[in-house]
Each structure stands twice: as structure tokens, then as C-alpha cells.
Design a protein around this motif. Structure first.
Motif, PDB file in Angstrom:
ATOM      1  N   ASP A 132      -1.326  -6.570  -7.029  1.00 36.34           N
ATOM      2  CA  ASP A 132      -1.262  -5.116  -6.827  1.00 36.34           C
ATOM      3  C   ASP A 132       0.151  -4.547  -6.913  1.00 36.34           C
ATOM      4  OD1 ASP A 132      -3.991  -5.159  -6.433  1.00 36.34           O
ATOM      5  OD2 ASP A 132      -3.874  -5.147  -4.243  1.00 36.34           O
ATOM      6  N   ALA A 148      -2.529  -4.806   4.703  1.00 36.59           N
ATOM      7  CA  ALA A 148      -2.832  -3.599   3.927  1.00 36.59           C
ATOM      8  C   ALA A 148      -3.296  -2.467   4.839  1.00 36.59           C
ATOM      9  CB  ALA A 148      -3.903  -3.916   2.882  1.00 36.59           C
ATOM     10  N   PRO A 171      -9.435  -3.208  -0.242  1.00 44.49           N
ATOM     11  CA  PRO A 171      -8.069  -3.291   0.293  1.00 44.49           C
ATOM     12  C   PRO A 171      -8.050  -3.205   1.820  1.00 44.49           C
ATOM     13  CG  PRO A 171      -8.478  -1.089  -0.510  1.00 44.49           C
ATOM     14  CD  PRO A 171      -9.716  -1.876  -0.831  1.00 44.49           C
ATOM     15  N   ASP A 223      -0.380  -1.118   6.897  1.00 45.68           N
ATOM     16  CA  ASP A 223       0.505  -0.313   6.060  1.00 45.68           C
ATOM     17  C   ASP A 223      -0.131   1.038   5.714  1.00 45.68           C
ATOM     18  OD1 ASP A 223       2.595   0.438   4.409  1.00 45.68           O
ATOM     19  OD2 ASP A 223       1.903  -0.749   2.701  1.00 45.68           O
ATOM     20  N   ALA A 224      -1.375   1.005   5.241  1.00 48.34           N
ATOM     21  CA  ALA A 224      -2.035   2.236   4.803  1.00 48.34           C
ATOM     22  C   ALA A 224      -2.288   3.201   5.950  1.00 48.34           C
ATOM     23  CB  ALA A 224      -3.361   1.894   4.113  1.00 48.34           C
ATOM     24  N   GLY A 248      -3.956  -8.895   2.289  1.00 50.22           N
ATOM     25  CA  GLY A 248      -4.033  -7.720   1.444  1.00 50.22           C
ATOM     26  C   GLY A 248      -5.427  -7.212   1.172  1.00 50.22           C
ATOM     27  N   SER A 249      -6.425  -8.080   1.250  1.00 47.47           N
ATOM     28  CA  SER A 249      -7.752  -7.644   0.817  1.00 47.47           C
ATOM     29  C   SER A 249      -8.857  -8.387   1.557  1.00 47.47           C
ATOM     30  CB  SER A 249      -7.905  -7.876  -0.694  1.00 47.47           C
ATOM     31  OG  SER A 249      -7.772  -9.262  -0.996  1.00 47.47           O
ATOM     32  N   GLN A 293       0.821  -1.214   0.000  1.00 51.09           N
ATOM     33  CA  GLN A 293       0.000   0.000   0.000  1.00 51.09           C
ATOM     34  C   GLN A 293       0.857   1.267   0.000  1.00 51.09           C
ATOM     35  OE1 GLN A 293      -3.493   0.191  -0.175  1.00 51.09           O
ATOM     36  NE2 GLN A 293      -3.209  -1.978  -0.690  1.00 51.09           N
ATOM     37  N   SER A 294       1.968   1.244   0.711  1.00 49.67           N
ATOM     38  CA  SER A 294       2.793   2.460   0.843  1.00 49.67           C
ATOM     39  C   SER A 294       3.862   2.591  -0.234  1.00 49.67           C
ATOM     40  CB  SER A 294       3.457   2.506   2.226  1.00 49.67           C
ATOM     41  OG  SER A 294       4.240   1.343   2.434  1.00 49.67           O
TER      42      SER A 294
END
Length: 510
Positions: A102, A178, A173, A181-182, A154-155, A60-61
Motif C-alpha cells: 500500500d 491501520a 484495511p 492511524d486512520a 495493516g489489514s 493510512q495517513s
């Protein structure tokens, strides 16, 4: 002079191709190998191993699979390839999910992974991943009705399922890695991300009053914690269910624990998964708030099982998963597997003649009990009831609720241990079913005890017996060909069975 090699040597030279199938699942958090015995409705895993690599940790980053995670994943794949060779696996299928689809360096990683695996890797789209998750639930849950939610690293995939009907799914997401991270590990930011993504989602609102099927390792970890903290007697993840209101209280409590850092002390969860529990709890909390489901049902059947299920013929897919698994156990363990067919027909007849009320689900469980009726004959006689009870309650099969497991276990327990009070089944298992189901399990167990005493668990004997009503008496009539099988012991067991049906019982012989 030509010498013919021994038979065994000739057989070894002409080996049949292996029917086993391996699925390599490259997820955003874990990379896993599962080897199944074959393609069938009741295929069991021969081997299961995972490595927590964290491929999606920085996608994500940075938009990239982390270098150390890639190295760890490729090392795991080398081991998995070697294991497939050792196990002489017949076919290898490989799939990859959110992180690989991704990340900008996903194609490079997949190319290296394919060279190692010696097989092409299908990079699943979000919709495809959702569909396979739903197929997995369809394989492992009897008549599913609700929303499937597959939470990975991740999702989050969401998809509506009703029986064999599956709608179009979607992906968000919101996987644990994820979110971590986000949000830069800020729970406040993570909550806003989840709220923005889920609040008002039409696909979730369609789940009101239905089941929500929670798929994925981190949600299973939540279930494991709930089982231990609640003192629940069955430590089986698949089919474990919690009323939605209770689940909401539980995940909110987990979030409070995380705020005080006491979540790190939970030893039942792998170290690498513990930091993700809070995010999994956060997502489940918002799912419950928006979807308003009736029950949260945890499923260990997901994408991998869905992939295998998709490969089956339509006829095979529509087989009852519980009865298929029971039939496999019957074939492997019974003295005379075809006796179960006689037993199903024999109990059909007595249920009908005695006027015992039975719905379709009860009939299904009775037939499963017949298939499992000779499960423990190799065990010591003093422990057959206990052994069969443990085998069924903890069995690695699906398409049955925990209540159904307990009922089946009790029926076979009573079949072996008898109905005397001193041999009563364990209270913690009886507590999983209603008193009426305990009574019915005793009746089914008593019926099997009568049948096996007549037939010695051999096929072809029970068809020579039939039942008649005579006022309040239930008659067991033995044909001339089996008349000598009558005994005082048979008479006593049949009287006991008839009493459970509110009748007096009499054995009649020519």
C-alpha cells in the motif's frame, strides 16, 4: 604415495545440501524469520524470531512507510540474512504484506530488502494473503469448517474454508496499526470504521453457526490473556477455542479496561503490541456480531505455514497432519519405530474382536497413541508418565484440538503410569475431556501396556498373537513361536484390559 583421507573427513567434504527452508515475513507490524527443518507435512520450526518494526504505522495517513520503521526493518533483515548463513539454510523465501503493497515508498524499501536478503520478495495481494492464511489453517486444523480471519498490522483478510475447499478471499484495511492511524487513535472513530467495513458483509454472514479461525499475533495475544485470566490449564495457543458468546463478553470487557487505561498493565503481551489490543478486540467484536459463529478457534498456523503447505505435493498435503507429526516423533524417539505399525494393527484386531465401538476420530487418535507409545522410554521410569503427558499436551504440532491433546496425553500417561488410583493422571488434564474419554484413554493405555509386555516394543512379535471370543471371555492367544513370552504379569495385565471392556480375560498358549 597416495594417502586416502579418513572416512569422516571424506564425508565432511561431500556434504548433502541442507533441506532447511527459511521464510522471511515482512509484515505491517512485525518482521519475522522462521526456519523450518524441511518441506514435509510435519515440518517443525528450527528457529523463530521477530522484530516489531511497525512498518505500517503511518501508511493510512501519509501513504508512506515510516523512516525509523524502515531502518529498523532493514537492520532486522541483515541479522536474518546472517542467521540463515550461520544455520546453512537450504532455501530462503521472502514475502511482504499490506504495508509494503500500500505504501508509495514500498517498492524502494522492497528493493533494498531484496539486496540484503539475497532473494526476491513476493508482495502478496490481499487475495493471495487470504489464500495462504487459509492454507495455513488447512495445514494446522483437522477438517476445518468456517471463516479464516487473519488480522495483521495493516489489514484483515477473510476467507471461507471447508476441508480442503477454499473460496475467494478479501482484504480490509482493519489491521491494528491501520485502524490506529486512520482513526487518529480515537476508539470512537475506529469503531465507525470497523462498523462501516464489516456490518452486512456477505463473506462473514456465511460463517453463521460455524467456526471463526483467528490468525495473527494480536489475536493470539488476546487468547493468551483469556487463558491466563480463566485459569485454563493448557498454555497452548494453537487450537485454543472459546464459545463465541464468551469471546464476545471477553472482548467487550477488554474494551472497557482500555477506557480506564488498565489494559497497559497486562504483562503477558509485548509492550509494542499492547496499544493494538483494543483495536483487535474491536474487530473481533464486530466479526462475532456479524458472522454469529459458534466458536472462536485461535490458529498459530497462518501465511508462513500456508506458503510451505502450498509447496507440498497434493499427496503430501492430504496426509493427516497429526499422524504425520506423531510418525516423526516415533521415528526420532522410539526404540523400534516399526513396532508402532504392529501396535496399530494389534489394537485394530482387539477393538474389532472385543466389539468396542469406535468412530473415525477415535480410531485416528488411537493410531496416534500407538505412534507415540514409546515416547518416554529414555526418561526415568518414575517420571515417564509425567514426561509423556507434558510432551504431548505442550507439543508443537497441529491438526488436533485441545481435547484431543488431552486424550492422547492421558492414554500415554496410563500406558506408563498404570491404572492404579494412586497414579491417577492430573485432574486439570482430565477436566479437558469427558469422563467417557478418560475411560477410553485408560483402555488404550492398558492395551499398549499388554502389547509392550509381549513385544518389548520390538517389531515382528505382535503379529504372532490373536484374539478370540469365548462366551463372556476374551482370549489372547499366543502362537507357538512366542509361547514362552507368557507370564503371570502378562496374564494380570490382560485381565485388567479385558475388565475395561466388560469381559474376563484369559491368556492362552499352546
Amino acid at each position: 604415495m597416495t594417502v586416502t583421507p579418513p572416512v569422516r573427513e571424506r564425508q565432511q567434504r561431500v556434504r548433502k545440501p541442507s533441506k532447511s527452508i527459511a521464510v522471511i515475513d515482512i509484515g505491517s507490524n512485525s518482521v519475522r524469520l522462521v526456519v523450518y527443518e524441511d518441506k514435509s507435512r510435519s515440518s517443525a520450526p528450527l528457529f523463530n524470531e521477530k522484530t516489531l518494526c511497525g512498518l505500517g504505522r503511518e501508511v493510512q495517513s501519509t501513504g508512506l512507510l515510516a523512516a525509523d520503521a524502515v531502518e529498523k526493518a532493514l537492520a532486522a533483515l541483515k541479522r536474518f540474512k546472517a542467521l540463515c548463513k550461520v544455520m546453512k539454510v537450504g532455501e530462503v523465501y521472502a514475502i511482504a504484506t499490506a504495508a509494503c503493497r500500500d505504501a508509495t515508498n514500498g517498492p524502494d524499501f522492497i528493493a533494498k530488502a531484496e539486496r540484503i536478503c539475497g532473494a526476491s520478495i513476493e508482495i502478496l495481494s490481499g487475495a493471495r494473503e487470504a489464500k495462504l492464511s487459509a492454507l495455513g489453517v488447512s495445514s494446522g486444523v483437522y477438517k476445518p469448517d468456517g471463516i479464516v480471519g487473519d488480522l495483521g498490522g495493516g489489514s484483515l483478510e477473510l476467507i471461507d474454508i471447508r476441508g480442503h475447499r477454499i473460496r475467494q478471499g478479501l482484504t480490509l484495511p482493519l489491521g491494528g496499526l491501520a485502524l490506529q492511524d486512520a482513526s487518529q487513535k480515537s476508539l470512537k472513530k475506529a469503531e465507525k470504521i470497523v462498523s462501516d467495513a464489516i456490518t452486512g458483509l456477505p463473506q462473514l454472514k456465511a460463517g453463521a453457526g460455524r467456526n471463526f479461525y483467528a490468525v495473527g499475533g494480536t489475536w493470539r495475544a488476546l487468547a493468551r490473556i483469556h487463558i491466563i485470566q480463566s485459569g485454563y490449564p493448557l498454555h497452548v495457543m494453537h487450537g485454543y477455542s472459546i464459545p463465541a458468546a464468551d469471546a464476545l463478553d471477553f472482548v467487550k470487557r477488554l474494551r472497557r479496561l482500555a477506557a480506564t487505561d488498565t489494559l497497559a498493565d497486562i504483562e503477558t503481551v509485548a509492550d509494542a503490541r499492547r496499544p493494538l489490543l483494543t483495536y483487535a478486540a474491536l474487530v473481533l467484536e464486530y466479526v462475532i456480531r456479524v458472522a454469529k459463529p459458534k466458536t472462536i478457534v485461535f490458529s498459530t498456523y497462518g501465511v508462513r505455514e500456508g506458503l510451505l503447505y502450498e509447496m507440498l505435493s497434493e499427496k503430501e498435503r492430504h496426509k493427516d497432519g497429526l499422524l504425520a507429526a506423531a510418525q516423526t516423533l516415533n521415528t526420532l524417539r522410539a526404540r523400534s519405530p516399526r513396532h508402532a505399525d504392529d501396535l496399530m494393527a494389534w489394537t485394530d484386531r482387539i477393538i474389532r474382536v472385543a466389539g468396542v465401538r469406535e468412530n473415525d476420530d477415535e480410531r485416528r487418535l488411537r493410531h496416534a497413541a500407538c505412534l507415540l507409545s514409546d515416547l518416554a522410554w529414555r526418561s526415568h521410569p518414575d517420571h515417564r508418565g509425567e514426561q509423556s503427558l507434558n510432551t504431548i499436551t505442550n507439543g508443537n504440532f497441529g491438526a488436533i484440538t485441545h481435547q484431543g491433546r488431552a486424550f492422547l496425553a492421558l492414554a500415554i500417561y496410563y500406558r506408563y503410569a498404570g491404572l492404579n488410583e494412586e497414579n491417577e493422571a492430573p485432574e486439570d488434564v482430565r477436566a479437558l475431556v469427558t469422563p467417557a474419554m478418560v475411560d477410553r484413554a485408560r483402555l488404550i493405555g492398558a492395551a499398549i501396556r499388554v502389547a509392550v509386555l509381549i513385544s518389548a516394543a520390538q517389531r515382528g512379535v505382535l503379529p504372532h498373537t490373536h484374539f478370540r471370543n469365548q462366551a463372556r471371555k476374551l482370549l489372547l492367544v499366543l502362537d507357538k513361536s512366542v509361547a514362552e513370552l507368557a507370564s503371570d504379569r502378562l496374564s494380570n495385565r490382560f485381565k485388567q484390559l479385558a475388565r475395561l471392556m466388560g469381559r474376563s480375560g484369559v491368556v492362552v498358549r499352546p
